[in-house]
Design a protein around this motif. Structure first.
Motif, PDB file in Angstrom:
ATOM      1  N   UNK A 296       0.821  -1.212   0.000  1.00 54.38           N
ATOM      2  CA  UNK A 296       0.000   0.000   0.000  1.00 54.38           C
ATOM      3  C   UNK A 296       0.853   1.258   0.000  1.00 54.38           C
ATOM      4  N   UNK A 297       2.013   1.229   0.674  1.00 51.82           N
ATOM      5  CA  UNK A 297       2.906   2.388   0.722  1.00 51.82           C
ATOM      6  C   UNK A 297       3.932   2.381  -0.408  1.00 51.82           C
ATOM      7  N   UNK A 298       3.819   1.441  -1.332  1.00 49.96           N
ATOM      8  CA  UNK A 298       4.714   1.326  -2.495  1.00 49.96           C
ATOM      9  C   UNK A 298       6.157   1.058  -2.079  1.00 49.96           C
ATOM     10  N   UNK A 299       6.329   0.360  -0.989  1.00 48.87           N
ATOM     11  CA  UNK A 299       7.653  -0.060  -0.548  1.00 48.87           C
ATOM     12  C   UNK A 299       7.971  -1.386  -1.238  1.00 48.87           C
ATOM     13  N   UNK A 300       8.491  -1.307  -2.443  1.00 43.04           N
ATOM     14  CA  UNK A 300       8.672  -2.492  -3.263  1.00 43.04           C
ATOM     15  C   UNK A 300       9.726  -3.435  -2.685  1.00 43.04           C
ATOM     16  N   UNK A 301      10.804  -2.884  -2.204  1.00 43.97           N
ATOM     17  CA  UNK A 301      11.858  -3.739  -1.670  1.00 43.97           C
ATOM     18  C   UNK A 301      11.379  -4.497  -0.440  1.00 43.97           C
ATOM     19  N   UNK A 302      10.740  -3.785   0.487  1.00 46.40           N
ATOM     20  CA  UNK A 302      10.230  -4.459   1.673  1.00 46.40           C
ATOM     21  C   UNK A 302       9.142  -5.462   1.346  1.00 46.40           C
ATOM     22  N   UNK A 303       8.282  -5.115   0.376  1.00 46.48           N
ATOM     23  CA  UNK A 303       7.206  -6.038  -0.009  1.00 46.48           C
ATOM     24  C   UNK A 303       7.771  -7.307  -0.624  1.00 46.48           C
ATOM     25  N   UNK A 304       8.819  -7.169  -1.457  1.00 40.75           N
ATOM     26  CA  UNK A 304       9.400  -8.366  -2.079  1.00 40.75           C
ATOM     27  C   UNK A 304      10.049  -9.274  -1.031  1.00 40.75           C
ATOM     28  N   UNK A 305      10.730  -8.684  -0.073  1.00 38.55           N
ATOM     29  CA  UNK A 305      11.346  -9.493   0.975  1.00 38.55           C
ATOM     30  C   UNK A 305      10.288 -10.247   1.781  1.00 38.55           C
ATOM     31  N   UNK A 306       9.186  -9.558   2.109  1.00 36.14           N
ATOM     32  CA  UNK A 306       8.128 -10.229   2.859  1.00 36.14           C
ATOM     33  C   UNK A 306       7.436 -11.301   2.019  1.00 36.14           C
ATOM     34  N   UNK A 307       7.235 -11.013   0.735  1.00 40.37           N
ATOM     35  CA  UNK A 307       6.633 -12.012  -0.142  1.00 40.37           C
ATOM     36  C   UNK A 307       7.514 -13.256  -0.235  1.00 40.37           C
ATOM     37  N   UNK A 308       8.822 -13.058  -0.273  1.00 41.55           N
ATOM     38  CA  UNK A 308       9.725 -14.210  -0.322  1.00 41.55           C
ATOM     39  C   UNK A 308       9.577 -15.065   0.939  1.00 41.55           C
ATOM     40  N   UNK A 309       9.466 -14.438   2.088  1.00 46.72           N
ATOM     41  CA  UNK A 309       9.295 -15.184   3.333  1.00 46.72           C
ATOM     42  C   UNK A 309       7.947 -15.894   3.367  1.00 46.72           C
ATOM     43  N   UNK A 310       6.906 -15.218   2.906  1.00 52.58           N
ATOM     44  CA  UNK A 310       5.568 -15.829   2.920  1.00 52.58           C
ATOM     45  C   UNK A 310       5.525 -17.039   1.991  1.00 52.58           C
ATOM     46  N   UNK A 311       6.085 -16.900   0.802  1.00 54.36           N
ATOM     47  CA  UNK A 311       6.070 -18.020  -0.138  1.00 54.36           C
ATOM     48  C   UNK A 311       6.874 -19.201   0.388  1.00 54.36           C
ATOM     49  N   UNK A 312       7.929 -18.917   1.128  1.00 59.24           N
ATOM     50  CA  UNK A 312       8.758 -19.997   1.671  1.00 59.24           C
ATOM     51  C   UNK A 312       7.980 -20.844   2.679  1.00 59.24           C
ATOM     52  N   UNK A 313       7.083 -20.211   3.425  1.00 62.31           N
ATOM     53  CA  UNK A 313       6.350 -20.905   4.479  1.00 62.31           C
ATOM     54  C   UNK A 313       4.914 -21.272   4.075  1.00 62.31           C
ATOM     55  N   UNK A 314       4.496 -21.008   2.852  1.00 62.72           N
ATOM     56  CA  UNK A 314       3.120 -21.284   2.433  1.00 62.72           C
ATOM     57  C   UNK A 314       3.115 -22.332   1.328  1.00 62.72           C
ATOM     58  N   UNK A 315       1.945 -22.942   1.156  1.00 58.49           N
ATOM     59  CA  UNK A 315       1.799 -23.984   0.141  1.00 58.49           C
ATOM     60  C   UNK A 315       0.320 -24.229  -0.101  1.00 58.49           C
ATOM     61  N   UNK A 316      -0.094 -24.480  -1.358  1.00 62.24           N
ATOM     62  CA  UNK A 316      -1.502 -24.796  -1.615  1.00 62.24           C
ATOM     63  C   UNK A 316      -1.919 -26.161  -1.103  1.00 62.24           C
ATOM     64  N   UNK A 317      -0.940 -26.983  -0.664  1.00 57.82           N
ATOM     65  CA  UNK A 317      -1.247 -28.312  -0.138  1.00 57.82           C
ATOM     66  C   UNK A 317      -0.943 -28.421   1.352  1.00 57.82           C
ATOM     67  N   UNK A 318      -0.674 -27.301   2.024  1.00 57.99           N
ATOM     68  CA  UNK A 318      -0.367 -27.333   3.449  1.00 57.99           C
ATOM     69  C   UNK A 318      -1.612 -27.269   4.309  1.00 57.99           C
ATOM     70  N   UNK A 319      -1.459 -26.722   5.512  1.00 55.45           N
ATOM     71  CA  UNK A 319      -2.616 -26.563   6.383  1.00 55.45           C
ATOM     72  C   UNK A 319      -3.399 -25.327   5.982  1.00 55.45           C
ATOM     73  N   UNK A 320      -4.417 -24.970   6.751  1.00 57.79           N
ATOM     74  CA  UNK A 320      -5.319 -23.891   6.360  1.00 57.79           C
ATOM     75  C   UNK A 320      -4.590 -22.561   6.227  1.00 57.79           C
ATOM     76  N   UNK A 321      -3.743 -22.208   7.202  1.00 58.07           N
ATOM     77  CA  UNK A 321      -3.073 -20.913   7.150  1.00 58.07           C
ATOM     78  C   UNK A 321      -2.038 -20.869   6.037  1.00 58.07           C
ATOM     79  N   UNK A 322      -1.394 -21.998   5.728  1.00 56.54           N
ATOM     80  CA  UNK A 322      -0.439 -22.022   4.630  1.00 56.54           C
ATOM     81  C   UNK A 322      -1.135 -21.870   3.281  1.00 56.54           C
ATOM     82  N   UNK A 323      -2.274 -22.486   3.128  1.00 58.73           N
ATOM     83  CA  UNK A 323      -3.028 -22.346   1.873  1.00 58.73           C
ATOM     84  C   UNK A 323      -3.552 -20.928   1.714  1.00 58.73           C
TER      85      UNK A 323
END
Length: 653
Positions: A282-309
């Protein structure tokens, strides 16, 4: 001195250049040359290639060699019978002679192929090499067809290259196609037959897919005719048994390992990461958003538990919003067509696990059945009709009604589909419902309207005063545009509600998604959506086994589409705009609609079904004449009935 045959074939190093080789050029010796030896060779080759009559000189030089002619004579006699006669035998003799001169030594499988090639034994326009390569006529030059000796040398070089390349191919002469199968070729006349057999096999495969679709549709029709209740009960039992097995296996695994053997894994707070990532976007912080997206993708999965999906799909929406490709992302999801059979299977699983859809359909069908009591004609205007699977159950009830079924007319309204057939899905639903009505013995008519709902007027519906008019909407009004898009015009939601009031229906049945994620500010919308979809994914995690394939279909094609559209899109591209039931209550009243009281028998029936057939965390409550359905205290959807304020009366009033 002329070069030997071995020198021509590259078997031995050539002798130093001499005047007899370079013809008109002066001889150059290593002693008086000003250039290095390699440079001299390159210069000589360049001069040779630049001469236009090099082929004629080459043939002129070697055609008179006595020993070479003697070596050619036996082969020329063998090939003379198979060669095609030419109008000028003297012109054709040089290419044939050259072909025989450069033939490899005997004992090689390539010899026979080259002999057949130059002797024109291969008359087919396509020449097959070793069952692994196809040489098109446009790429090869046949002797006697205006070809030169250099063309033949190029062709022969191509053949030698293919022979060497065949050494690296599989020994079974098979080629793997797009489906992962091996297609075998043969050198004999069985090649065309094999191709024909495989062509027929491909046709059979296509027809098989069509037959499978037809069989699935036939099963769907039988399911509709036999009723959903038995199917849903069986599916619910299968889900319960599978969940029990998974829970017992997990408990047994923990018991065997013991408390000390359990690995202590750091639990990642994906909800907090998603909120921080949304703030960065929302604040257009692209670098911070990409770093957080990388962490989220590392811990998420469409075949995991509810919060990961949930985190997996929400991160895709945030990524699309950050890249500015949210509209393309949602368009790709909507462009992915799902077959009616797969969609129905997904809805069946969703109905077996979550009672939201079943409660809404039963609430609507029971209300309509009560409103048409003692009447002979029924007209249903259905906003948002898709597959029409809601109505076969009502048609069965009406067929068994005392005194015979009424005449039923359904008008299906939905947004047009992209493509050449905007009303294809609605018309298909009409054909299926017509078949059901014919099987049940119910007089039935269907009309499809593929148009924006706000563009449909009351005059377009051909309302008959003798009919009991019922307007039905199940979770469809959430995708109508609101004031945030058409601030200078009348809201499409208000236009549809005003059209319904002008229809003066006996009852307007409304089921809404109780979500507050249609706010104008992105972060407010994101937090509300995160709260709402967390409950939905928790329902799927609690009621459906994790490895169920249909669960993935429901989460990806039903739940994730809505979430990703809300996150990634803005303006007119954001179609998901739900409101809570109290906001809809105020809007309906402003449009001139009067809320009707709930039928206590219907409410009691739905409470019993939810209590006896579904998970204990599902709830059914009442509030301000709304029937509320929720999960663990979170209200997911709401249902109510309405009539026009100036209507003369209603059967349910």
């Amino acid at each position: 001195m002329p070069a030997t045959l071995e020198e021509l074939l590259g078997l031995i190093e050539p002798a130093p250049p001499s005047p007899s080789v370079f013809l008109d050029h002066p001889s150059m010796t290593h002693g008086d040359s000003e250039l290095p030896q390699d440079d001299q060779t390159l210069a000589n080759i360049s001069r040779i290639l630049m001469e236009e009559d090099i082929v004629d000189k080459f043939l002129y030089q070697y055609s008179d060699h006595l020993k070479l002619q003697q070596a050619e004579q036996p082969f020329a006699q063998i090939l003379s019978g198979a060669a095609t006669t030419s109008s000028n035998a003297q012109e054709s003799s040089a290419p044939d002679t050259l072909a025989l001169t450069v033939l490899p030594s005997k004992g090689n499988n390539m010899d026979d192929k080259v002999c057949r090639f130059f002797s024109r034994e291969v008359q087919d326009p396509t020449f097959y090499l070793n069952g692994s390569c196809v040489v098109e006529p446009n790429n090869m030059v046949f002797p006697g067809e205006g070809s030169t000796s250099m063309d033949m040398l190029s062709s022969l070089a191509f053949l030698k290259g293919m022979e060497e390349a065949n050494m690296f191919l599989p020994t079974d002469n098979a080629v793997v196609d797009g489906r992962g199968r091996k297609n075998k070729f043969s050198m004999s006349g069985e090649m065309e037959a094999d191709l024909g057999r495989r062509s027929k096999q491909i046709v059979v495969l296509v027809h098989t897919d069509t037959d499978e679709e037809a069989i699935a549709l036939e099963k769907l029709d039988r399911l509709i005719l036999n009723g959903y209740d038995k199917y849903l009960n069986n599916m619910q039992e299968v889900v319960r048994v599978t969940l029990d097995k998974e829970n017992k296996a997990a408990q047994l695994s923990i018991y065997r390992r013991g408390r000390r053997g359990i690995r202590q894994l750091a639990v990642t707070d994906l909800e907090t990461l998603l909120i921080h990532c949304a703030e960065a976007v929302a604040s257009n912080d692209r670098r911070g958003a990409r770093e957080l997206l990388h962490r989220i993708k590392w811990h998420s999965s469409p075949a995991g538990d509810a919060r990961q999906r949930l985190a997996h799909y929400f991160s895709q929406g945030l990524e699309g919003r950050l890249a500015g490709t949210g509209s393309q992302l949602y368009g790709a999801l909507m462009g992915k067509r799902i077959s009616v059979v797969e969609l129905i299977k997904g809805y069946h699983l969703y109905m077996a696990a979550c009672c939201s859809l079943k409660v809404s359909l039963l609430f609507s069908n029971k209300t309509i059945y009560t409103s048409v009591a003692g009447r002979r004609k029924l007209h249903i205007v259905h906003y948002g009709i898709n597959t029409g699977f809601q109505w076969p159950e009502l048609l069965r009830w009406l067929a068994d009604r005392e005194g015979g079924p009424p005449e039923v007319r359904i008008t299906g309204i939905n947004n047009p589909q992209p493509g050449l057939h905007p009303a294809e899905q609605i018309e298909e639903a009409g054909r299926r419902l017509s078949n059901c009505a014919r099987q049940f013995g119910v007089p039935f008519k269907f009309r499809a309207i593929a148009s924006k709902p706000e563009a449909v007027r009351a005059e377009d519906l051909q309302i008959d005063p003798d009919e009991v008019l019922v307007v039905n909407s199940v979770f469809f009004f959430r995708i109508l545009m609101d004031e945030s898009v058409t601030f200078d015009k009348v809201s499409p939601r208000d236009m549809v509600l005003q059209t319904i009031r002008k229809m003066k229906p006996a009852v307007f049945i409304q089921s809404v998604v109780n979500g507050a994620y249609s706010a104008a500010f992105f972060m407010t919308r994101f937090r509300e959506a995160l709260y709402y979809f967390t409950a939905l994914f928790d329902v799927m995690e609690t009621t459906i086994p994790r490895h169920n394939e249909k669960r993935l279909l429901v989460e990806r094609d039903i739940l994730a589409r809505s979430a990703m559209n809300m996150i990634a899109c803005e303006g007119a591209d954001r179609v998901e705009r739900p409101q809570n039931y109290r906001e809809w209550q105020s809007r309906n009243q402003r449009a001139g609609l009067r809320q009707l009281p709930l039928d206590p028998d219907i409410v009691l029936m739905l409470k019993d079904i939810v209590m006896n057939e579904y998970h204990k965390h599902f709830t059914v409550n009442e509030d301000h004449r709304w029937l509320l359905h929720g999960w663990k205290g979170k209200v997911l959807c709401a249902h109510a009935t309405w009539a026009a304020d100036d209507a003369s009366g209603s059967e349910l009033a």
